[in-house]
Design a protein around this motif. Structure first.
Motif: not given
Ligand code: HEM
Ligand code: HEM
Lengths: 317, 204
Positions: A232-244
């Protein structure tokens, strides 16, 4: 193919080309076997269907290799030997994997587990029924029973084998009924599956069962071929994409490093006009050549309308 | 799953006017598809050639080589216009795009008018015989592609001229040149087959 009166060079070519299918199919089989060999097998219904698939498909591939040799094919062409071959490869290669995949992903797309006991019963009915139906056809074909003839005189002595095949076909039908009953029942009252009932490796099992239309609220990042088994400590997510708006990540091919945040066009009726124009144009062109021009004009208008710049022209980050 | 790592993509660009744009690859694959169709037509040409003794069949004139050869000059030059336009699109130079697209369009129209003049000299139709069918199929498909690309080029000229464009449309200018290079390059083997083929493998 070989019975069509091709020149000899053509026959040699097609024999070689057909044998090549054997090589590629063989490599696939060994890859699948190696995957299973190196894993820890759980004999679920899905696994049963995978084994059934490999067993049947290999048998069909072997008769395919026989058919690829010209002297044998000249004797067995247009007989039930070919019918047996094609059902072994088509049903073994397409239908059994389909059943396997259906049982494996059923919890993902319905949110409920499919009953394993009924699943295995349907597997055995289908597997035994399949071989009872189609194995005798090899022998019938080698005895000269030709394809695409609706009846044969009794003196030929093919009655028993055909009766066996008919019994097998009804067994397949019962297997199919058990399968459908299992699906209907499990869909209504199967136990709730949760996101990852199999403890599987791939990313679809990270999404809810059934998945939301957008799959993931935040795109997961992946660091290995088995993302669900990375710590789990190697998993991640992408942030900064616009949802609109419709944004997709463009990445490099081999390393999958993100390079662009591309914005896809929103909904618009223009491509529909293009598709409509091509459709009526192509149907019309069956009757008169001039419909080509109508298709071209409508298609072009649709494409230009779709391409025409809408404001704002600059894309804001 | 408790994500601890985040990959922030806020700073990534929204577009790139280069071969990194997905649209560029889409156009390239379109060229691959269209190139396969042309290759099949060339293969058909020679395969069907084998089934007759004389090619083109008797009473059909040999295609003239003068006009089509002359027409290669404006065609090859028009690719230069495409190049100017796509380089200008990268630098966001409006004048450069107009000059490039305009010369591409103008020279391509010269090429097309040569082609239409030449067509009037043919003494066979697409329904005359197998040679006529093949010549017209190849010419029709190529002309159709050229005409479609020129209409798109015209649209680009208009939106650049009235200033109604952003980075997305500049990607359009850039990939428009990819299609044009393809249509110019594919014409060279087609030209050799159609006009020199009968002279080289005509029999008779
Ligand atoms: C080892 C690989 C294979 C070889 C060497 C092979 C060879 C052949 C040959 C020579 C025939 C013609 C028999 C005849 O009519 O005289 C044939 C028929 C056929 N094969 Fe295969 N085959 C192979 C695998 C497959 C696979 C994987 C499929 C599809 C999943 C397939 C589907 C068929 C079908 C549908 C026919 C019958 C077509 C018809 O006449 O209705 N074969 N095969
Ligand atoms: C219970 C299941 C099935 C039974 C009992 C069955 C039976 C048969 C029989 C007896 C023939 C030979 C007809 C003749 O030559 O007169 C045939 C032809 C054929 N079957 Fe099946 N079949 C079954 C399922 C399938 C499936 C699932 C597929 C495809 C994935 C398939 C594909 C074909 C093809 C391509 C032919 C050749 C058609 C032709 O000769 O025109 N069959 N089938």
């Amino acid at each position: 193919m070989f019975a069509t009166g091709l020149p000899q060079i053509g026959e040699a070519y097609f024999t070689a080309a057909s044998m090549m299918i054997g090589i590629t199919s063989g490599i696939q089989i060994f890859c699948w076997l190696a995957t299973m060999w190196t894993g820890r097998l759980r004999l679920t219904t899905a696994t049963h269907f995978v084994f059934g698939f490999i067993f049947i498909f290999v048998a069909g591939g072997l008769t395919g290799l026989m058919l690829a040799s010209i002297p044998l094919d000249l004797q067995s062409h247009d007989t039930y030997f070919v019918v047996a071959h094609l059902h072994y490869v088509l049903i073994g290669g397409a239908l059994f994997p389909l059943f396997g995949g259906f049982h494996f992903w059923f919890p993902k797309f319905t949110g409920r587990m499919i009953d394993e006991r009924l699943g295995k019963i349907s597997f055995w009915l289908l597997f035994v029924g399949f071989n009872t139906t189609f194995f005798p056809m090899h022998l019938l074909g080698l005895h000269g029973m030709t394809r695409r003839i609706y009846t044969y005189s009794p003196e030929l002595g093919w009655g028993n084998a055909n009766l066996t095949a008919t019994i097998g076909a009804f067994t397949i039908a019962i297997g199919g009924i058990v399968f459908i009953a299992n699906v209907l029942r499990s869909r209504r009252s199967g136990p709730i599956a949760g996101a990852d009932p199999w403890d599987a490796a791939t990313l679809e099992w990270a999404a809810a069962s059934p998945p939301r239309p957008y799959n993931f609220a935040l795109l997961p990042t992946v660091t290995s071929g088995a993302p669900m088994w990375t710590p789990p400590e190697d998993r991640g997510v992408v942030t900064g994409m616009r949802p609109d708006r419709r944004e997709v990540l463009v990445t490099t091919l081999t390393e999958a490093q993100p390079t662009q945040r591309m914005v896809l066009p929103g909904p618009t009726p223009w491509p529909f006009l293009a598709a409509f124009g091509f459709t009526i144009g192509l149907y019309g062109s069956v009757f008169a050549f001039s419909w080509h021009y109508i298709a071209a004009a409508l298609g072009m208008i649709g494409l230009i309308g779709w391409f025409w710049p809408r404001r704002p022209l600059e894309i804001e980050p | 799953m408790t994500p601890v790592r985040t990959l922030d993509v806020t700073g990534l660009p929204m577009y790139e006017i280069s071969s990194r744009a997905p649209l560029w690859w889409g156009q390239l694959l379109l060229c691959v598809i269209e190139g396969s169709v042309f290759s099949i037509l060339i293969a058909m040409y020679f395969y069907l050639r084998l089934s007759v003794d004389v090619w083109p069949p008797t009473r059909v004139q040999l295609l003239h080589t003068g006009l089509p050869t002359l027409a290669l000059i404006p065609l090859l030059l028009s690719a230069g216009g495409s190049y100017i336009a796509s380089e200008a699109a990268k630098k966001n130079s409006r004048v450069g795009m107009l000059v490039g697209l305009g010369s591409n369009l103008g020279l391509a129209l010269v090429f097309l008018s040569f082609r239409f003049v030449e067509w009037r000299t043919f003494n066979f139709t697409w329904a005359s015989d197998i040679h006529g069918t093949l010549v017209w199929s190849i010419l029709f498909l190529h002309t159709f592609d050229v005409a479609a690309d020129l209409i798109m080029t015209l649209v680009l000229v208009v939106i650049v001229a009235i200033g109604r464009y952003g980075p997305k449309q500049r990607i359009g200018v850039h990939v428009d040149s990819v299609v044009w290079y393809f249509l110019v390059l594919i014409w060279l083997p087609l030209y050799v087959v159609l006009y020199w083929g009968p002279r080289l493998v005509g029999g008779a």
